[in-house]
Scaffold this motif. Structure first.
Motif, short mmCIF file in Angstrom:
data_model
loop_
_atom_site.label_atom_id
_atom_site.label_comp_id
_atom_site.label_asym_id
_atom_site.label_seq_id
_atom_site.Cartn_x
_atom_site.Cartn_y
_atom_site.Cartn_z
N ARG A 113 0.84 -1.21 0.00
CA ARG A 113 0.00 0.00 0.00
C ARG A 113 0.88 1.26 0.00
O ARG A 113 0.63 2.21 -0.75
N GLU A 114 1.91 1.26 0.82
CA GLU A 114 2.80 2.41 0.90
C GLU A 114 3.53 2.62 -0.42
O GLU A 114 3.65 3.76 -0.92
N ALA A 115 4.03 1.52 -1.00
CA ALA A 115 4.74 1.63 -2.27
C ALA A 115 3.83 2.14 -3.38
O ALA A 115 4.25 2.94 -4.22
N ALA A 116 2.58 1.71 -3.37
CA ALA A 116 1.63 2.19 -4.38
C ALA A 116 1.42 3.69 -4.25
O ALA A 116 1.41 4.42 -5.25
N GLU A 117 1.26 4.15 -3.03
CA GLU A 117 1.06 5.58 -2.81
C GLU A 117 2.27 6.38 -3.27
O GLU A 117 2.13 7.44 -3.92
N LEU A 118 3.46 5.90 -2.96
CA LEU A 118 4.68 6.61 -3.34
C LEU A 118 4.88 6.59 -4.86
O LEU A 118 5.24 7.62 -5.46
N ALA A 119 4.65 5.44 -5.48
CA ALA A 119 4.85 5.34 -6.93
C ALA A 119 3.84 6.20 -7.68
O ALA A 119 4.17 6.83 -8.70
N LEU A 120 2.60 6.22 -7.21
CA LEU A 120 1.60 7.08 -7.84
C LEU A 120 1.95 8.56 -7.66
O LEU A 120 1.74 9.37 -8.57
N ARG A 121 2.49 8.90 -6.50
CA ARG A 121 2.91 10.28 -6.29
C ARG A 121 4.05 10.65 -7.24
O ARG A 121 4.07 11.74 -7.82
N ALA A 122 4.98 9.73 -7.44
CA ALA A 122 6.07 9.99 -8.38
C ALA A 122 5.53 10.19 -9.79
O ALA A 122 5.95 11.10 -10.51
N ALA A 123 4.58 9.37 -10.17
CA ALA A 123 4.03 9.43 -11.53
C ALA A 123 3.31 10.74 -11.81
O ALA A 123 3.09 11.09 -12.98
N GLU A 124 2.93 11.47 -10.77
CA GLU A 124 2.29 12.77 -10.96
C GLU A 124 3.18 13.72 -11.75
O GLU A 124 2.68 14.64 -12.42
N ALA A 125 4.49 13.53 -11.68
CA ALA A 125 5.42 14.44 -12.34
C ALA A 125 5.82 13.97 -13.74
O ALA A 125 6.64 14.62 -14.39
N CYS A 126 5.27 12.86 -14.20
CA CYS A 126 5.54 12.42 -15.57
C CYS A 126 4.86 13.37 -16.55
O CYS A 126 3.79 13.91 -16.27
N THR A 127 5.46 13.55 -17.70
CA THR A 127 4.90 14.42 -18.73
C THR A 127 4.62 13.60 -19.98
O THR A 127 5.35 12.66 -20.31
N ALA A 128 3.55 13.98 -20.70
CA ALA A 128 3.08 13.18 -21.82
C ALA A 128 3.64 13.60 -23.17
O ALA A 128 3.68 12.79 -24.10
N ALA A 129 4.08 14.83 -23.31
CA ALA A 129 4.52 15.32 -24.62
C ALA A 129 5.66 14.48 -25.17
O ALA A 129 6.69 14.29 -24.50
N GLY A 130 5.48 13.96 -26.37
CA GLY A 130 6.51 13.14 -27.01
C GLY A 130 6.66 11.75 -26.42
O GLY A 130 7.61 11.05 -26.74
N ARG A 131 5.72 11.33 -25.58
CA ARG A 131 5.80 10.03 -24.91
C ARG A 131 4.50 9.26 -25.14
O ARG A 131 3.64 9.18 -24.25
N PRO A 132 4.33 8.66 -26.31
CA PRO A 132 3.03 8.06 -26.66
C PRO A 132 2.62 6.87 -25.82
O PRO A 132 1.44 6.75 -25.45
N LEU A 133 3.53 5.98 -25.48
CA LEU A 133 3.14 4.82 -24.67
C LEU A 133 2.78 5.25 -23.25
O LEU A 133 1.80 4.76 -22.67
N TYR A 134 3.56 6.15 -22.69
CA TYR A 134 3.19 6.66 -21.37
C TYR A 134 1.84 7.35 -21.42
O TYR A 134 0.97 7.10 -20.57
N ALA A 135 1.63 8.22 -22.41
CA ALA A 135 0.39 8.98 -22.48
C ALA A 135 -0.82 8.07 -22.57
O ALA A 135 -1.86 8.33 -21.94
N ALA A 136 -0.70 7.00 -23.35
CA ALA A 136 -1.82 6.07 -23.49
C ALA A 136 -2.14 5.40 -22.16
O ALA A 136 -3.31 5.28 -21.76
N HIS A 137 -1.13 4.96 -21.44
CA HIS A 137 -1.36 4.30 -20.16
C HIS A 137 -1.82 5.28 -19.08
O HIS A 137 -2.57 4.90 -18.17
N ALA A 138 -1.40 6.53 -19.20
CA ALA A 138 -1.80 7.53 -18.21
C ALA A 138 -3.29 7.84 -18.28
O ALA A 138 -3.86 8.36 -17.32
N GLU A 139 -3.92 7.54 -19.42
CA GLU A 139 -5.36 7.77 -19.56
C GLU A 139 -6.20 6.64 -18.97
O GLU A 139 -7.42 6.77 -18.87
N LEU A 140 -5.56 5.54 -18.59
CA LEU A 140 -6.30 4.43 -17.99
C LEU A 140 -6.63 4.75 -16.54
O LEU A 140 -5.87 5.44 -15.85
#
Length: 292
Positions: A113-140
């Motif tokens: 549970r703690e790791a999930a919270e931390l990893a999701l918090r980290a992912a908040e700073a990911c950016t989608a521009a020029g990153r098609p696979l990330y952008a697609a998964h970020a919409e899930l």
């Protein structure tokens, strides 16, 4: 935070995602939808977040697979199973594989549970521009169960880093096969025979890529990296780290260290319980950064 610290955390997290590509549970789920086992299931499973994409899109975003191999399975896979059905099957497979490699008690534990919270918090700073696979998964949608939310968050971090890695490969003027050849020559990740077979390249194509790399002074006569080749690969890794640092910097040093600590422990348990087959990677899967 140093780039090395971010990379260390990523390397600890990545096996918890990439185990799905070797899990018999995934092939069973995809096969139940009508997909053939092996490459079709892999291509459909990983690309489904982008919708009914064709072989060209997958070859571009996966990068080091033979386009001819991909074209055998896509877009035909979408006539057998919709992307939404594949995504649902993938999550079922993740849960089943986690049950086998981590165990129900660990999956329900406080550290997951703690790791999930931390990893999701980290992912908040990911950016989608020029990153098609990330952008697609970020919409899930983010799964509600912590063990699946952790896998989802790691997927975001992995595809975010991977998309940046492709930019670094392009800047180094390496095509998909040349990237694969030079990566295996580092002694990290996939063994050469496994890389050729899973990525769909013939011995002739592999040899031709080696010749091109020798012509650039990046490989020697025995297929080993030259000093120039090692420098190119190091520059690629350094640039990949720079392009991937935002989510790890966003966490801060203490949270980053904690996430890396938990992830390393979970990855070790998963690997010890058969998450990865023998004879695939050149060294420990908890440190391996397999080529895309």
């Amino acid at each position: 935070m140093t780039l090395l610290t971010g990379r260390h955390c990523y390397n600890a997290l990545n096996p918890l995602h990439s185990m799905i590509y070797f899990a018999p549970e995934a092939e069973a789920e995809f096969h139940s939808l009508g997909l053939s086992r092996g490459s079709m299931s892999y291509f459909a499973g990983r690309s489904a977040a982008m919708g009914r994409v064709g072989a060209g899109t997958v070859a571009a975003t996966f990068y080091n697979f033979s386009p001819a191999l991909i074209a055998r399975y896509l877009p035909r896979a979408w006539d057998l199973a919709t992307p939404d059905a594949v995504l649902a099957a993938r999550l079922r497979a993740v849960e089943a594989a986690q049950q086998r490699t981590l165990g129900a008690e660990t999956m329900a534990g406080a550290e997951v549970r703690e790791a999930a919270e931390l990893a999701l918090r980290a992912a908040e700073a990911c950016t989608a521009a020029g990153r098609p696979l990330y952008a697609a998964h970020a919409e899930l949608p983010v799964p509600t169960e912590p063990h699946l939310a952790l896998w989802h968050a790691i997927t975001l971090l992995r595809e975010h880093r991977g998309d940046g890695h492709l930019a670094a490969l392009l800047d180094a003027e390496l095509d998909g096969l040349e990237a694969l050849v030079t990566h295996t020559a580092t002694g990290r990740g996939f063994l050469p025979a496994m890389a050729r077979s899973t990525r769909g390249w013939s011995d002739e194509e592999w040899s031709a890529a080696e010749d091109r790399l020798r012509g650039r002074g990046l490989l020697d006569a025995d297929g080993a990296l030259t000093d120039a080749g090692r420098q190119v690969r190091q520059e690629i890794e350094d640039r990949t780290d720079r392009l991937a640092e935002a989510p790890y910097r966003h966490l801060g040093e203490a949270a980053l260290a904690r996430l890396g600590e938990i992830a390393a422990r979970l990855s070790a348990v998963s690997a010890a319980n058969g998450a990865f087959p023998e004879g695939v990677f050149a060294f420990s899967t908890t440190g391996a950064r397999a080529a895309r």
